[in-house]
Design an enzyme around this catalytic site. Structure first.
Site, PDB file in Angstrom:
ATOM      1  N   GLU A 309       0.820  -1.210   0.000  1.00 48.06           N
ATOM      2  CA  GLU A 309       0.000   0.000   0.000  1.00 48.06           C
ATOM      3  C   GLU A 309       0.855   1.262   0.000  1.00 48.06           C
ATOM      4  OE1 GLU A 309      -3.345   0.253   2.571  1.00 48.06           O
ATOM      5  OE2 GLU A 309      -4.177  -1.683   1.967  1.00 48.06           O
ATOM      6  N   HIS A 580      -1.810  -2.095  10.365  1.00 48.56           N
ATOM      7  CA  HIS A 580      -1.396  -3.494  10.297  1.00 48.56           C
ATOM      8  C   HIS A 580      -0.175  -3.716  11.185  1.00 48.56           C
ATOM      9  CE1 HIS A 580      -3.592  -5.175   6.630  1.00 48.56           C
ATOM     10  NE2 HIS A 580      -3.992  -3.914   6.697  1.00 48.56           N
TER      11      HIS A 580
END
Length: 606
Positions: A309, A580
């Site tokens: 990402e 995360h």
């Protein structure tokens, strides 16, 4: 094959592309800023409550007004730039490559494979480096600042020595110490032979302590530098501070532990080198019950980093700038734009960013052909990379393969993820076949990424049983629906990321080790797989949704190679900077000669 750095065939096309993007960027920035002002994070909402009530509305009003004015002014230039930019994507290679001269490259080629062992560290992290307006919908902001801080943490971990103190007592087999013990080599020497100097030369030893030495993430450099001083009292005869268990032992019974780098007698601290440690391990003696670790620091001496990402171009440029002096070889801006290679128009690239401390020989990217929803705007796919990690005495290149991916995110689209997993198996096989050579020896085949499914949810049972999880080994999984002890989820609850209990690496580590807090700050599956056997050695619910994976395969490497999993770590150092948990894995690769391999096969047959 030598990779060219520019993704375009010549400098003229590259310059034209840069000029077109320069026309587009002001319009993009103003739109991004205008939306971001209206979407505060929970941390900003908390600070807003401490301000005067009229300040925030005024900031939003004037910020939106200025951004909207700039957006309208730049719109004609952006349209002109887009007309030039879009056709150029047809000649663009789907990744950019950057390399710098590496003074340690020759030292890495000293690994000749046979009779020696080498450890390789792999890191995977989803950083959510979206444009600022989109990142705020994930309760994250300040993408550029986060990129600089995260890159600094990663670089600091690489330069930190791999020093671990283990406890030789019944209470020492904790989750943290047991996983670390596998990467160290115990050697028995007399106590009076220990060095008393503050600096430790390669090959010198460190004594066993009476407790584990806790290293705070804010002191990751100073603690290691001062470590020899912490044990100097025990070396200079001050026996009043020694534990009784150590005083009562005979000198020959005191076990010393040293790190791979200290055990190595190589002049340069090349990544993960453990050359003097000849580990006569066979496949029948390997550990399959390795306990995972939750650490507030990135593991030391990582060789390969896969970041996901990383969509924002400026964040990718910042990562490249800060990581390249340490890693040397970087693949960034991976993916396609426009209609090239995919059915839908792609506004964002794949978000994959790959850094290696070893030379990259070849790379290939594939875009997933079937997506829908918001994922159709990004060119998610698979990046396959081939690296050289050594050279045998017969001039055979020692190579490894690392593949990075990010699967479809929508929870109910199981069939799309299954299709993407099948594509991954085929693409990796094709890449290894196309780039393989008889003059090479493959020593590892690693697959990592954000798979967007876990091993605990009943909704993900189809992905859990896909053939890719049979071809590749998952260090955290016993079977579909069953996690190993100590495994935690990698997806954080976004609404609670900035609470005091998890805002620092140490606090997040402690929260993840407590069941009640873990359920509060990690995302958990709604419907869990139920284990009717009540097996004590496996967890069906696990510690949350583990959607980030680090997998390795053994049937694609050379027959002389033995792969040992030394460590698997869940990392909390990026608390408050991403939604995360990063994960890391360390593999120890050992090789046996053909004569030894034939003798072992003969013994096995007998």
């Amino acid at each position: 094959m030598v990779l060219r750095e520019s993704p375009f065939p010549n400098a003229c096309v590259h310059g034209l592309h840069s000029a077109a993007w320069a026309l587009i960027f002001p319009c993009f920035w103003s739109l991004d800023h205008m939306i971001a002002i209206c979407v505060p994070t929970t941390s900003e909402k908390r600070r807003k409550q401490e301000q005067e009530c009229y300040l925030y509305p005024m900031k939003v009003f004037f910020g939106v007004l200025l951004s909207l004015t700039l957006f309208i002014i730049c719109m004609p230039l952006a349209l002109l730039g887009f007309i030039v930019w879009a056709p150029l994507q047809a000649v663009r290679r789907p990744f950019s490559y950057s390399v710098i001269e590496d003074p340690m490259e020759d030292a890495r080629k000293q690994w000749t494979g046979y009779g020696e062992g080498m450890g390789f560290g792999f890191l995977e992290a989803n950083l959510c480096f979206l444009p600022n307006c989109l990142a705020r919908f994930n309760n994250l902001a300040k993408t550029q600042r986060r990129a600089a801080r995260i890159a600094t943490h990663i670089c600091n971990s690489v330069s930190r020595p791999r020093i671990t103190v283990c406890v030789d007592s019944p209470t020492s087999m904790s989750m943290s110490s047991q996983s670390r013990r596998n990467s160290l080599i115990p050697v028995k020497v007399p106590f009076n032979s220990l060095s008393v100097n503050g600096a430790q030369a390669p090959g010198e030893l460190l004594p066993v302590m009476n407790s584990l030495h806790y290293i705070d993430s804010s002191e990751e450099n100073s603690e290691v530098e001062n470590f020899p001083a912490n044990i100097s009292a025990g070396q200079t005869g001050e026996h009043h501070s020694e534990p009784a268990a150590v005083r009562d032992r005979q000198p020959a019974e005191i076990t010393e532990v040293m790190s791979d780098e200290q055990h190595s007698k190589c002049p340069a601290p090349s990544p993960t080198l453990g050359k003097c440690a000849i580990r006569p391990r066979g496949k029948q003696n390997r550990r399959e019950d390795l306990v995972t670790e939750i650490s507030p620091l990135f593991p030391a001496d990582m060789a390969f980093v896969c970041l996901l990402e990383v969509f924002e171009k400026r964040a990718a440029a910042k990562l490249k700038q800060l990581l390249q002096p340490t890693f040397g070889h970087v693949l960034y801006d991976v993916g396609v734009y426009g209609f090239q290679g995919c059915c839908e128009f792609k506004f964002l690239n794949s978000g994959i960013f790959f850094a290696s401390r070893y030379p990259i020989l070849d790379a290939e990217y594939h875009c997933f052909p079937r997506t829908r929803g918001e994922d159709a705007l990004a060119a998610k796919g698979l990046l396959c990379v081939k690296v050289q990690v050594g050279l045998t005495q017969q001039d055979l290149r020692i190579v490894g393969y690392v593949s990075c991916t990010h699967l479809h995110a929508t929870a109910e689209d199981n069939h799309i993820r299954q299709n993407q997993l099948s594509h991954i198996v085929d693409w990796i096989s094709e890449f290894m076949t196309a780039t393989g050579s008889k003059d090479e020896m493959v020593v590892f085949d690693v697959l990592c990424g954000d798979f967007n499914f876990d091993n605990s949810s009943m909704e993900d049972h189809l992905e859990q049983q896909h053939q890719i999880l049979k071809l590749y080994k998952d260090p955290c999984c016993i079977a579909p629906g069953k996690e190993k002890p100590g495994v935690v989820g990698t997806l954080l609850e976004q609404r609670t990321m900035y609470e005091e209990a998890v805002i620092s690496p140490e606090n997040l580590q402690r929260a993840l080790e407590i069941d009640e807090l873990r359920k509060q700050y990690l995302a958990f599956p709604v419907n869990c797989v139920i284990d009717t056997n009540d097996s004590p050695e496996a967890s069906t619910v696990g510690g949350g949704r583990r959607i980030d994976y680090l997998l390795y395969r053994e049937d694609t490497v050379a027959k002389e190679v033995t792969t040992d999993l030394e460590e698997f770590t869940f990392i909390t150092q990026l608390a408050g900077m991403t939604d995360h948990l990063p994960i890391a894995m360390r593999l120890f690769i050992s090789m046996t000669s053909e004569d030894d391999l034939e003798n072992r096969d003969t013994v096995d047959e007998f």
